[in-house]
Enzyme design. Sequence first.
Site, PDB file in Angstrom:
ATOM      1  N   CYS A 157      45.915  46.469  43.020  1.00 30.91           N
ATOM      2  CA  CYS A 157      46.562  46.975  41.816  1.00 30.91           C
ATOM      3  C   CYS A 157      47.286  45.909  41.013  1.00 30.91           C
ATOM      4  O   CYS A 157      47.862  46.196  39.967  1.00 30.91           O
ATOM      5  CB  CYS A 157      47.526  48.097  42.189  1.00 30.91           C
ATOM      6  SG  CYS A 157      46.723  49.410  43.120  1.00 30.91           S
ATOM      7  N   HIS A 181      56.175  49.192  37.938  1.00 27.95           N
ATOM      8  CA  HIS A 181      54.944  49.559  38.640  1.00 27.95           C
ATOM      9  C   HIS A 181      54.928  51.076  38.800  1.00 27.95           C
ATOM     10  O   HIS A 181      53.893  51.696  38.628  1.00 27.95           O
ATOM     11  CB  HIS A 181      54.889  48.845  39.987  1.00 27.95           C
ATOM     12  CG  HIS A 181      53.608  49.028  40.720  1.00 27.95           C
ATOM     13  ND1 HIS A 181      52.386  48.706  40.177  1.00 27.95           N
ATOM     14  CD2 HIS A 181      53.347  49.498  41.977  1.00 27.95           C
ATOM     15  CE1 HIS A 181      51.426  48.969  41.053  1.00 27.95           C
ATOM     16  NE2 HIS A 181      51.981  49.458  42.149  1.00 27.95           N
ATOM     17  N   GLU A 183      60.913  49.049  44.453  1.00 31.48           N
ATOM     18  CA  GLU A 183      60.943  48.326  43.185  1.00 31.48           C
ATOM     19  C   GLU A 183      62.333  48.350  42.565  1.00 31.48           C
ATOM     20  O   GLU A 183      62.814  47.334  42.035  1.00 31.48           O
ATOM     21  CB  GLU A 183      59.924  48.908  42.207  1.00 31.48           C
ATOM     22  CG  GLU A 183      59.855  48.144  40.896  1.00 31.48           C
ATOM     23  CD  GLU A 183      58.752  48.609  39.970  1.00 31.48           C
ATOM     24  OE1 GLU A 183      58.504  47.936  38.953  1.00 31.48           O
ATOM     25  OE2 GLU A 183      58.119  49.651  40.264  1.00 31.48           O
ATOM     26  N   LYS A 187      52.472  55.091  34.179  1.00 31.50           N
ATOM     27  CA  LYS A 187      51.639  55.845  35.116  1.00 31.50           C
ATOM     28  C   LYS A 187      52.004  57.321  35.167  1.00 31.50           C
ATOM     29  O   LYS A 187      51.217  58.140  35.660  1.00 31.50           O
ATOM     30  CB  LYS A 187      51.747  55.232  36.509  1.00 31.50           C
ATOM     31  CG  LYS A 187      51.151  53.831  36.628  1.00 31.50           C
ATOM     32  CD  LYS A 187      51.280  53.297  38.035  1.00 31.50           C
ATOM     33  CE  LYS A 187      50.727  51.880  38.161  1.00 31.50           C
ATOM     34  NZ  LYS A 187      51.617  50.877  37.515  1.00 31.50           N
ATOM     35  N   HIS A 246      47.363  56.028  37.865  1.00 29.68           N
ATOM     36  CA  HIS A 246      47.309  54.635  38.311  1.00 29.68           C
ATOM     37  C   HIS A 246      45.920  54.071  38.045  1.00 29.68           C
ATOM     38  O   HIS A 246      44.954  54.437  38.721  1.00 29.68           O
ATOM     39  CB  HIS A 246      47.648  54.574  39.797  1.00 29.68           C
ATOM     40  CG  HIS A 246      47.962  53.199  40.292  1.00 29.68           C
ATOM     41  ND1 HIS A 246      47.741  52.057  39.536  1.00 29.68           N
ATOM     42  CD2 HIS A 246      48.466  52.754  41.478  1.00 29.68           C
ATOM     43  CE1 HIS A 246      48.110  50.997  40.231  1.00 29.68           C
ATOM     44  NE2 HIS A 246      48.547  51.397  41.408  1.00 29.68           N
ATOM     45  N   PHE A 280      47.986  46.700  47.207  1.00 30.76           N
ATOM     46  CA  PHE A 280      47.764  46.689  48.648  1.00 30.76           C
ATOM     47  C   PHE A 280      47.434  45.263  49.096  1.00 30.76           C
ATOM     48  O   PHE A 280      46.730  44.521  48.403  1.00 30.76           O
ATOM     49  CB  PHE A 280      46.597  47.607  49.013  1.00 30.76           C
ATOM     50  CG  PHE A 280      46.966  49.073  49.059  1.00 30.76           C
ATOM     51  CD1 PHE A 280      48.263  49.510  48.878  1.00 30.76           C
ATOM     52  CD2 PHE A 280      45.985  50.029  49.292  1.00 30.76           C
ATOM     53  CE1 PHE A 280      48.592  50.850  48.926  1.00 30.76           C
ATOM     54  CE2 PHE A 280      46.301  51.381  49.344  1.00 30.76           C
ATOM     55  CZ  PHE A 280      47.595  51.796  49.164  1.00 30.76           C
TER      56      PHE A 280
END
Length: 417
Positions: A165, A305, A316, A337, A342, A403
Amino acid sequence: MELKRVVVTGLGALTPVGNDFESFWKSLLEGVSGADYITRFNPEKFQTRFACELKNFNVMDYLPGKEAQRMDPCAQYAMVTVMEALRDSGIVLDEVDKRRMGVIFGTGVGGFTSMMDSAYAFFSNDYTPRFSPYLLLKVLADMVTGYISLKFGLRGPAYVTSSACASAGNAIGDAMHLIQLGRADIILTGGTEASIVETAIGGFNSMRALSTRNDDPAHASRPFDVGRDGFVMGEGAATLVLEEMEHALARGAKIYAEIVGVGMSADAYNATAPNPNGSGAIDSMLQALEDAQIRPEEVDYINTHGTSTPLGDISECVAIQQVFGDHAQKLVLNSTKSMIGHLMGAAAAVESIAILLSMRDSIVHPTINVEQLDPKLPQNWNYALNNPVRREVNVGLTNSFGFGGHNVTLIYKKFVQ
């Protein structure tokens, strides 16, 4: 060595709430959710039966049939946004040195759709090997940039970055660096993803990463809300035209902003979960600020994010608190998002466009679907909850985490010659 300055001169977007960047922006300001039940396949047997799909999009409206059929949707989406960004930039290809014009894109999974379709055909056809001669060209992630460079005759740097991502963030950061170093004048950069397929939905379900709010898809993506239960899969692409400043000025280009900083780090903690202390994100943001030569208190807006996962949103915010201290209360934060889901490998590019248009219009789009702020998050921050915030944005920052523990931070600044 004195680094060259890099500006953004063109935009293109294809998203679940708009098929060009202006309609995308209008939907964001209006708080439109792109989430609905999956139409691409029958999702009945899945724990999650919804996603943020593109709406009213037919690639044949943009590309000749034969050209489109040779591409996976991942490459198609990228091509469509590149075409829009080139138009928006005003670049006349015959008037630039194509040896110094490149294309760098990020994607998390590449041609997932074509691989799935071919596997289905094989297993449903008595295992007879009838594969398209274009199959591998559809599956290979690098063909996203390969097809773009071929179509427009671009002979500069051309490759794909893949860091889950954070992919588009790495692509944009690489493009910035190459122009700064004088290796190119113009680079088309961004991200693309087309992964609303059975294996992706099923795989993320097995990891318990996706929201399962099947009774109310439009409100499923709810970053910062106490009831969030996972992210919502999205698809689409976005392109930014990055250009060396003097080159852009010489041709009288419209300039959205200057890209001034990038930070990249790794958590080295867990394959899927962020470090609760936010160490990787802290490193990424601090690097970007140092690269940009910008003090934390100069930042006006952070496009987080903000995936709507229980652990990620908290981690975050812990990192933001560590980096910005008391100034965090003066920032506007939001999550794109919450409306488009996403977009994974394309996320940083789409969210960069949200920052650039916030700078242009002096308004920050809302974070929708927040009914009750998670008590574990700072309660006195401005998350732009459910309504846009009027704010002059001189410096904007966006975070992307993937990830594998990949972290990328990008910083944009209002352009002053």
